[in-house]
Design a protein around this motif. Structure first.
Motif, PDB file in Angstrom:
ATOM      1  N   ALA A 128      -4.602  30.633  11.101  1.00  0.00           N
ATOM      2  CA  ALA A 128      -3.730  31.763  11.450  1.00  0.00           C
ATOM      3  C   ALA A 128      -4.078  32.280  12.842  1.00  0.00           C
ATOM      4  CB  ALA A 128      -3.857  32.883  10.414  1.00  0.00           C
TER       5      ALA A 128
ATOM      6  N   GLU B  78     -13.932  35.267  17.164  1.00  0.00           N
ATOM      7  CA  GLU B  78     -14.281  34.612  15.887  1.00  0.00           C
ATOM      8  C   GLU B  78     -15.766  34.840  15.624  1.00  0.00           C
ATOM      9  OE1 GLU B  78     -13.104  32.727  13.112  1.00  0.00           O
ATOM     10  OE2 GLU B  78     -15.256  32.814  12.693  1.00  0.00           O
ATOM     11  N   ARG B  79     -16.058  35.295  14.396  1.00  0.00           N
ATOM     12  CA  ARG B  79     -17.465  35.624  14.103  1.00  0.00           C
ATOM     13  C   ARG B  79     -18.337  34.380  14.010  1.00  0.00           C
ATOM     14  NH1 ARG B  79     -16.957  37.343   7.677  1.00  0.00           N
ATOM     15  NH2 ARG B  79     -16.170  35.322   7.014  1.00  0.00           N
TER      16      ARG B  79
ATOM     17  N   VAL C 156     -11.950  28.699   7.282  1.00  0.00           N
ATOM     18  CA  VAL C 156     -12.202  28.071   5.984  1.00  0.00           C
ATOM     19  C   VAL C 156     -11.545  26.698   5.942  1.00  0.00           C
ATOM     20  CG1 VAL C 156     -11.575  28.216   3.533  1.00  0.00           C
ATOM     21  CG2 VAL C 156     -12.517  30.210   4.702  1.00  0.00           C
TER      22      VAL C 156
ATOM     23  N   ASP D 217      -4.499  34.319   5.058  1.00  0.00           N
ATOM     24  CA  ASP D 217      -5.047  34.688   3.751  1.00  0.00           C
ATOM     25  C   ASP D 217      -5.302  36.188   3.610  1.00  0.00           C
ATOM     26  OD1 ASP D 217      -5.018  32.022   3.160  1.00  0.00           O
ATOM     27  OD2 ASP D 217      -7.150  31.859   2.676  1.00  0.00           O
TER      28      ASP D 217
ATOM     29  N   VAL E  38      -2.446  26.916   4.317  1.00  0.00           N
ATOM     30  CA  VAL E  38      -2.528  26.709   5.762  1.00  0.00           C
ATOM     31  C   VAL E  38      -1.151  26.809   6.416  1.00  0.00           C
ATOM     32  CG1 VAL E  38      -3.125  25.032   7.546  1.00  0.00           C
ATOM     33  CG2 VAL E  38      -4.631  25.377   5.589  1.00  0.00           C
TER      34      VAL E  38
HETATM   35  C1  LIG Z   1     -11.719  24.738  -1.449  1.00  0.00           C
HETATM   36  C2  LIG Z   1     -10.432  25.081  -0.743  1.00  0.00           C
HETATM   37  C3  LIG Z   1      -9.510  24.083  -0.491  1.00  0.00           C
HETATM   38  C4  LIG Z   1      -8.317  24.407   0.142  1.00  0.00           C
HETATM   39  N1  LIG Z   1      -7.400  23.403   0.349  1.00  0.00           N
HETATM   40  C5  LIG Z   1      -6.221  23.708   0.915  1.00  0.00           C
HETATM   41  C6  LIG Z   1      -5.255  22.694   1.144  1.00  0.00           C
HETATM   42  O1  LIG Z   1      -5.471  21.518   0.830  1.00  0.00           O
HETATM   43  N2  LIG Z   1      -4.081  23.047   1.716  1.00  0.00           N
HETATM   44  C7  LIG Z   1      -3.809  24.345   2.074  1.00  0.00           C
HETATM   45  O2  LIG Z   1      -2.718  24.615   2.593  1.00  0.00           O
HETATM   46  N3  LIG Z   1      -4.713  25.325   1.881  1.00  0.00           N
HETATM   47  C8  LIG Z   1      -5.901  25.042   1.316  1.00  0.00           C
HETATM   48  N4  LIG Z   1      -6.827  26.027   1.150  1.00  0.00           N
HETATM   49  C9  LIG Z   1      -6.510  27.376   1.642  1.00  0.00           C
HETATM   50  C10 LIG Z   1      -6.744  27.463   3.176  1.00  0.00           C
HETATM   51  O3  LIG Z   1      -8.072  27.115   3.486  1.00  0.00           O
HETATM   52  C11 LIG Z   1      -6.441  28.867   3.678  1.00  0.00           C
HETATM   53  O4  LIG Z   1      -5.147  29.255   3.259  1.00  0.00           O
HETATM   54  C12 LIG Z   1      -6.496  28.926   5.207  1.00  0.00           C
HETATM   55  O5  LIG Z   1      -7.760  28.561   5.698  1.00  0.00           O
HETATM   56  C13 LIG Z   1      -6.149  30.348   5.683  1.00  0.00           C
HETATM   57  O6  LIG Z   1      -6.247  30.426   7.071  1.00  0.00           O
HETATM   58  P1  LIG Z   1      -6.640  31.814   7.772  1.00  0.00           P
HETATM   59  O7  LIG Z   1      -6.654  31.529   9.232  1.00  0.00           O
HETATM   60  O8  LIG Z   1      -5.798  32.898   7.238  1.00  0.00           O
HETATM   61  O9  LIG Z   1      -8.115  32.138   7.260  1.00  0.00           O
HETATM   62  P2  LIG Z   1      -9.493  31.360   7.442  1.00  0.00           P
HETATM   63  O10 LIG Z   1      -9.300  29.913   7.567  1.00  0.00           O
HETATM   64  O11 LIG Z   1     -10.361  31.869   6.342  1.00  0.00           O
HETATM   65  O12 LIG Z   1     -10.054  31.900   8.839  1.00  0.00           O
HETATM   66  C14 LIG Z   1     -10.444  33.230   8.995  1.00  0.00           C
HETATM   67  C15 LIG Z   1     -11.468  33.319  10.105  1.00  0.00           C
HETATM   68  O13 LIG Z   1     -11.736  34.697  10.389  1.00  0.00           O
HETATM   69  C16 LIG Z   1     -13.118  34.833  10.680  1.00  0.00           C
HETATM   70  N5  LIG Z   1     -13.491  36.256  10.486  1.00  0.00           N
HETATM   71  C17 LIG Z   1     -13.584  36.941   9.310  1.00  0.00           C
HETATM   72  N6  LIG Z   1     -13.957  38.213   9.541  1.00  0.00           N
HETATM   73  C18 LIG Z   1     -14.103  38.333  10.891  1.00  0.00           C
HETATM   74  C19 LIG Z   1     -14.465  39.415  11.746  1.00  0.00           C
HETATM   75  N7  LIG Z   1     -14.738  40.635  11.269  1.00  0.00           N
HETATM   76  N8  LIG Z   1     -14.532  39.163  13.068  1.00  0.00           N
HETATM   77  C20 LIG Z   1     -14.244  37.950  13.594  1.00  0.00           C
HETATM   78  N9  LIG Z   1     -13.890  36.908  12.825  1.00  0.00           N
HETATM   79  C21 LIG Z   1     -13.813  37.096  11.500  1.00  0.00           C
HETATM   80  C22 LIG Z   1     -13.786  33.884   9.703  1.00  0.00           C
HETATM   81  O14 LIG Z   1     -15.080  33.513  10.141  1.00  0.00           O
HETATM   82  C23 LIG Z   1     -12.819  32.698   9.720  1.00  0.00           C
HETATM   83  O15 LIG Z   1     -13.177  31.712  10.656  1.00  0.00           O
HETATM   84  C24 LIG Z   1      -8.046  25.741   0.538  1.00  0.00           C
HETATM   85  C25 LIG Z   1      -8.991  26.742   0.301  1.00  0.00           C
HETATM   86  C26 LIG Z   1     -10.175  26.423  -0.328  1.00  0.00           C
HETATM   87  C27 LIG Z   1     -11.189  27.516  -0.577  1.00  0.00           C
END
Ligand SMILES: Cc1cc2nc3c(=O)[nH]c(=O)nc-3n(C[C@H](O)[C@H](O)[C@H](O)COP(=O)(O)OP(=O)(O)OC[C@H]3O[C@@H](n4cnc5c(N)ncnc54)[C@H](O)[C@@H]3O)c2cc1C
Ligand SMILES: NC(=O)c1ccc[n+]([C@@H]2O[C@H](COP(=O)([O-])OP(=O)(O)OC[C@H]3O[C@@H](n4cnc5c(N)ncnc54)[C@H](O)[C@@H]3O)[C@@H](O)[C@H]2O)c1
Length: 482
Positions: free
Chosen positions: A14, A33-34, A40, A307, A315
């Motif tokens: 995201a 990014e922390r 994830v 998320d 994703v």
């Molecule tokens: C085991 C597993 C398998 C998965 N498999 C799939 C799949 O096959 N297909 C799919 O579509 N989805 C899958 N998902 C879901 C997918 O990983 C998430 O939907 C996706 O990563 C969300 O992206 P995001 O950028 O919102 O959050 P994230 O990927 O969680 O990234 C958030 C980032 O914010 C950072 N952060 C948090 N707090 C702070 C702060 N205060 N300051 C600075 N940085 C911060 C974190 O370190 C992290 O790097 C899976 C999830 C899991 C747990």
């Protein structure tokens, strides 16, 4: 001090997408990014799980050697080497993506491994180093984390994140939580040779999916030796010399289970505790940041995506929300993100996938025609030895628009994408029926189901004699006995 047009927090799918989209629109952007970039998805979720799913698949494929005239033993699993491969693949994805240099070459100022950012007020955030960033707007893309069980001994359970450091295959494993994460872990470790028990609160596994999906997956998992316990409330965990002692109840009856390892996959709350959200006037609900349909938080200049919004938690949805949030932040628009067509699934054995409404939800709101086509109808499934599975297509009778599809079986996640494209394009079922899909493929099953419904709805001419005497599917080239 520089005042950025957009400050993005979080470097997962995201955050990365939001920053790039904001730059495309001409904004000045900083991303904080922390930890490691990639979130994830790359470091702890999709990519490492997908590597394990591939290894599990290679193990299972050996079951077919004999039938195809091949000799060779079923592979033994060296978990330390499997996990080394996981880390290698995470590294390869990082090498391929080069997220930091990609962002920097697009003009984004990046602070990775920067520690937790915290709001000072609605216009500035501070890093643990003391560095402060001011923004006209912010996009919060800070993701979520695995929920720990709030029970005595809950701290002894592993989460999926702990799996990457396992070096020996557990003889036995209890997985608490039978949704996307739990089912993948259960399926993978069962293929590796662990004896797996899968427990869920709900009365069926993958409770958010269509009932047929839960039933087919339950059947397949049971055939693979996975014990499934539903309506199970896990109450205590104790660590002892041999492993873990788990106390749980089913309909008031207390039961126990002794296993080497317990893995919990019982929910995914947002990272709402780290940011000092109150300082910016950002409200949360049920563990996620509250947003309206334009992804605006309760602070007018602050948006959230991925998320952390607790909406789709995938994703593709994280990326889509990020693009919309960036456009709204930079252009001052109110574009909405309703998540109407979201194909998704999980890489279990067999795979399952879906898009749109479940049959129950569709029948609640619409007059529907439903086709349920078994994989055994597909020539490809017979040739490949993957004849177990089904494809369900749900169509609105009057408009003949597609309302949903559900698949369990080989390449389910790929199949459902075709239906998603048809739904997005407003394709009527008879148009889907006429698509000349390649043969012999798994995707061909979409055509079988679409033609079945077209016949049922009378949109293709049929003689009275045929309609009266023949089962509706029996004029297909690909079929199996009823
Ligand atoms: C085991 C597993 C398998 C998965 N498999 C799939 C799949 O096959 N297909 C799919 O579509 N989805 C899958 N998902 C879901 C997918 O990983 C998430 O939907 C996706 O990563 C969300 O992206 P995001 O950028 O919102 O959050 P994230 O990927 O969680 O990234 C958030 C980032 O914010 C950072 N952060 C948090 N707090 C702070 C702060 N205060 N300051 C600075 N940085 C911060 C974190 O370190 C992290 O790097 C899976 C999830 C899991 C747990
Ligand atoms: N392949 C994929 O696309 C994929 C893979 C993994 C996760 N994800 C996404 O990540 C998010 C989180 O998924 P998840 O599976 O970790 O969590 P989830 O919140 O989707 O499911 C948690 C499951 O645990 C059960 N549960 C909760 N508390 C329990 C308890 N005390 N005892 C027994 N069971 C309990 C619930 O009934 C539910 O079935 C989801 O949005 C999912 O779509 C996607």
């Amino acid at each position: 001090m520089t005042i950025y047009d957009v400050v993005v927090l979080g470097g997962g799918p995201a955050g990365t997408t939001a920053a790039l989209r904001a730059r495309e629109l001409g904004a000045s952007v900083a991303l904080l990014e922390r930890g490691e970039m990639g979130g994830v998805c790359t470091n702890d979720g999709c990519i490492p799980t997908r590597v394990l799913a591939k290894a599990a698949r290679l193990v299972r494929d050996a079951d077919q050697f004999d039938a195809y005239g091949l000799s060779g033993a079923r592979p033994t699993v060296d978990l330390a080497r499997v996990m080394a491969r996981v880390q290698q693949m995470i590294g390869r994805i990082h090498e391929k993506k080069q997220i930091v240099s990609h962002l920097e070459s697009a003009g984004v100022l990046v602070r990775a491994n920067a520690g937790e950012a915290r709001f000072v007020d609605a216009a500035s955030v501070i890093l643990p180093t003391g560095e402060t960033f001011q923004g006209k707007t912010f996009i919060l893309c800070i993701g979520g984390h695995a929920r720990r069980l709030p029970i005595p001994g809950g701290e002894y359970a592993l989460t999926h994140s702990d799996l990457w450091s396992l070096r020996a295959l557990p003889r036995s494993m209890a997985v608490v939580g039978g949704a996307a994460t739990g089912c993948q872990i259960a399926s993978i470790f069962a293929a590796f040779g662990s004896h797996v028990t899968l427990l869920d609160f709900a009365d069926r596994i993958v409770v958010g999916e269509d009932i047929h999906t839960s039933q087919a997956l339950t059947r397949a998992f049971s055939q693979h030796g996975i014990d499934i316990v539903t309506s199970a409330e896990v109450q205590t965990l104790q660590k002892n010399e041999d492993g873990m002692h788990l106390g749980y109840s089913v309909a008031g009856e207390l039961r126990t289970l002794d296993v080497e390892t317990v893995v919990v996959a019982a929910g995914w709350p947002g990272n709402v505790d780290t940011l000092n959200l109150e300082a910016a006037g950002i409200e949360t609900a049920r563990g996620y940041i509250s947003v309206d349909e334009s992804l605006r938080t309760t602070a007018p200049n602050i948006y959230a995506a991925g998320d952390i919004t607790g909406r789709m938690m995938l994703v593709q949805s994280a990326g889509d929300e990020a693009r919309v949030a960036a456009e709204n932040a930079v252009l001052g628009r109110n574009r909405r993100q309703p998540h109407t067509v979201v194909p998704h699934g999980s890489f279990t054995d067999p795979e399952y996938a879906s898009v749109g409404l479940t049959e129950a939800a569709a029948r609640n709101a619409h007059e529907c025609a439903v086709a349920l086509v078994p994989y055994a109808d597909l020539d490809r499934a017979i040739v490949d030895g993957y004849r177990d599975g089904f494809f369900k297509l749900i169509v609105e009778r009057e408009t003949r628009q597609i309302l949903g599809a559900h698949v369990v079986g080989e390449q389910a996640v790929e199949i459902v994408q075709l239906v998603a494209a048809a739904m997005t394009g407003g394709t009527r079922v008879e148009q889907l029926a006429e698509l000349e899909l390649a043969y012999p493929t798994y995707t061909g099953i979409v055509g079988l189901a679409a033609r079945q419904i077209s016949r049922e709805l009378g949109v293709v001419p049929l003689s009275d004699e045929w309609r009266a005497q023949q089962a509706p599917r029996s004029s297909e080239w690909e079929r199996s006995p009823e």
